[in-house]
Write a protein that holds these residues in place. Structure first.
Motif, mmCIF file in Angstrom:
data_model
loop_
_atom_site.group_PDB
_atom_site.id
_atom_site.type_symbol
_atom_site.label_atom_id
_atom_site.label_comp_id
_atom_site.label_asym_id
_atom_site.label_seq_id
_atom_site.Cartn_x
_atom_site.Cartn_y
_atom_site.Cartn_z
ATOM 1 N N ARG A 7 -8.589 3.600 -0.075
ATOM 2 C CA ARG A 7 -7.971 3.351 -1.385
ATOM 3 C C ARG A 7 -6.846 2.332 -1.252
ATOM 4 O O ARG A 7 -6.726 1.409 -2.061
ATOM 5 C CB ARG A 7 -7.434 4.666 -1.954
ATOM 6 N N ILE A 66 -6.486 -1.398 -3.049
ATOM 7 C CA ILE A 66 -5.304 -1.836 -3.808
ATOM 8 C C ILE A 66 -4.736 -3.106 -3.184
ATOM 9 O O ILE A 66 -4.378 -4.057 -3.891
ATOM 10 C CB ILE A 66 -4.256 -0.710 -3.863
ATOM 11 N N ASP A 117 -8.881 -2.474 -8.394
ATOM 12 C CA ASP A 117 -8.433 -1.199 -8.961
ATOM 13 C C ASP A 117 -9.438 -0.117 -8.568
ATOM 14 O O ASP A 117 -10.600 -0.165 -8.970
ATOM 15 C CB ASP A 117 -8.341 -1.277 -10.491
ATOM 16 N N ALA A 169 -8.325 5.654 -10.952
ATOM 17 C CA ALA A 169 -7.109 4.865 -10.783
ATOM 18 C C ALA A 169 -6.004 5.682 -10.116
ATOM 19 O O ALA A 169 -5.174 5.133 -9.406
ATOM 20 C CB ALA A 169 -6.628 4.338 -12.132
#
Length: 106
Positions: A82, A86, A91, A95
């Motif tokens: 993740r 980012i 994205d 989120a």
């Protein structure tokens, strides 16, 4: 009946009752020995079953601990992926990282 006949009959009954008493006593001793053997067998079986139960419990706990370690590694890897998304300007979906849900399942 004369005294000799009565004495003979009493002696026969005495011998017969002593023989019956011996047979009954012998059967009682056999029964007691069998009961002791059955009791020992049952105690052994109970001990074996309790040992199996403890072994299965330890195996389940070890498996659960391994699953927790694996889950922790997967969660750490997912967090790194993740962060990479980012950092690359992508994205991630979802989120928001479900931190609260992940912590409540531990």
């Amino acid at each position: 009946m004369d005294a000799g006949t009565i004495t003979a009959i009493v002696g026969a009954f005495t011998a017969l009752s002593a023989g019956v008493w011996k047979l009954i006593d012998r059967q009682d001793k056999k029964r007691e020995r069998r009961e002791v053997k059955v009791e020992e067998l049952l105690k052994t079986r109970v001990a074996n079953l309790e040992a199996e139960k403890e072994a299965e419990k330890a195996a389940r706990e070890a498996e659960l601990a391994a699953l927790r370690r694996y889950s922790s590694r997967v969660k750490a890897a997912a967090g790194k992926w993740r962060e990479q998304l980012i950092a690359a300007g992508i994205d991630p979906v979802p989120a928001e990282w479900p931190e609260e849900e992940a912590q409540t399942h531990d």
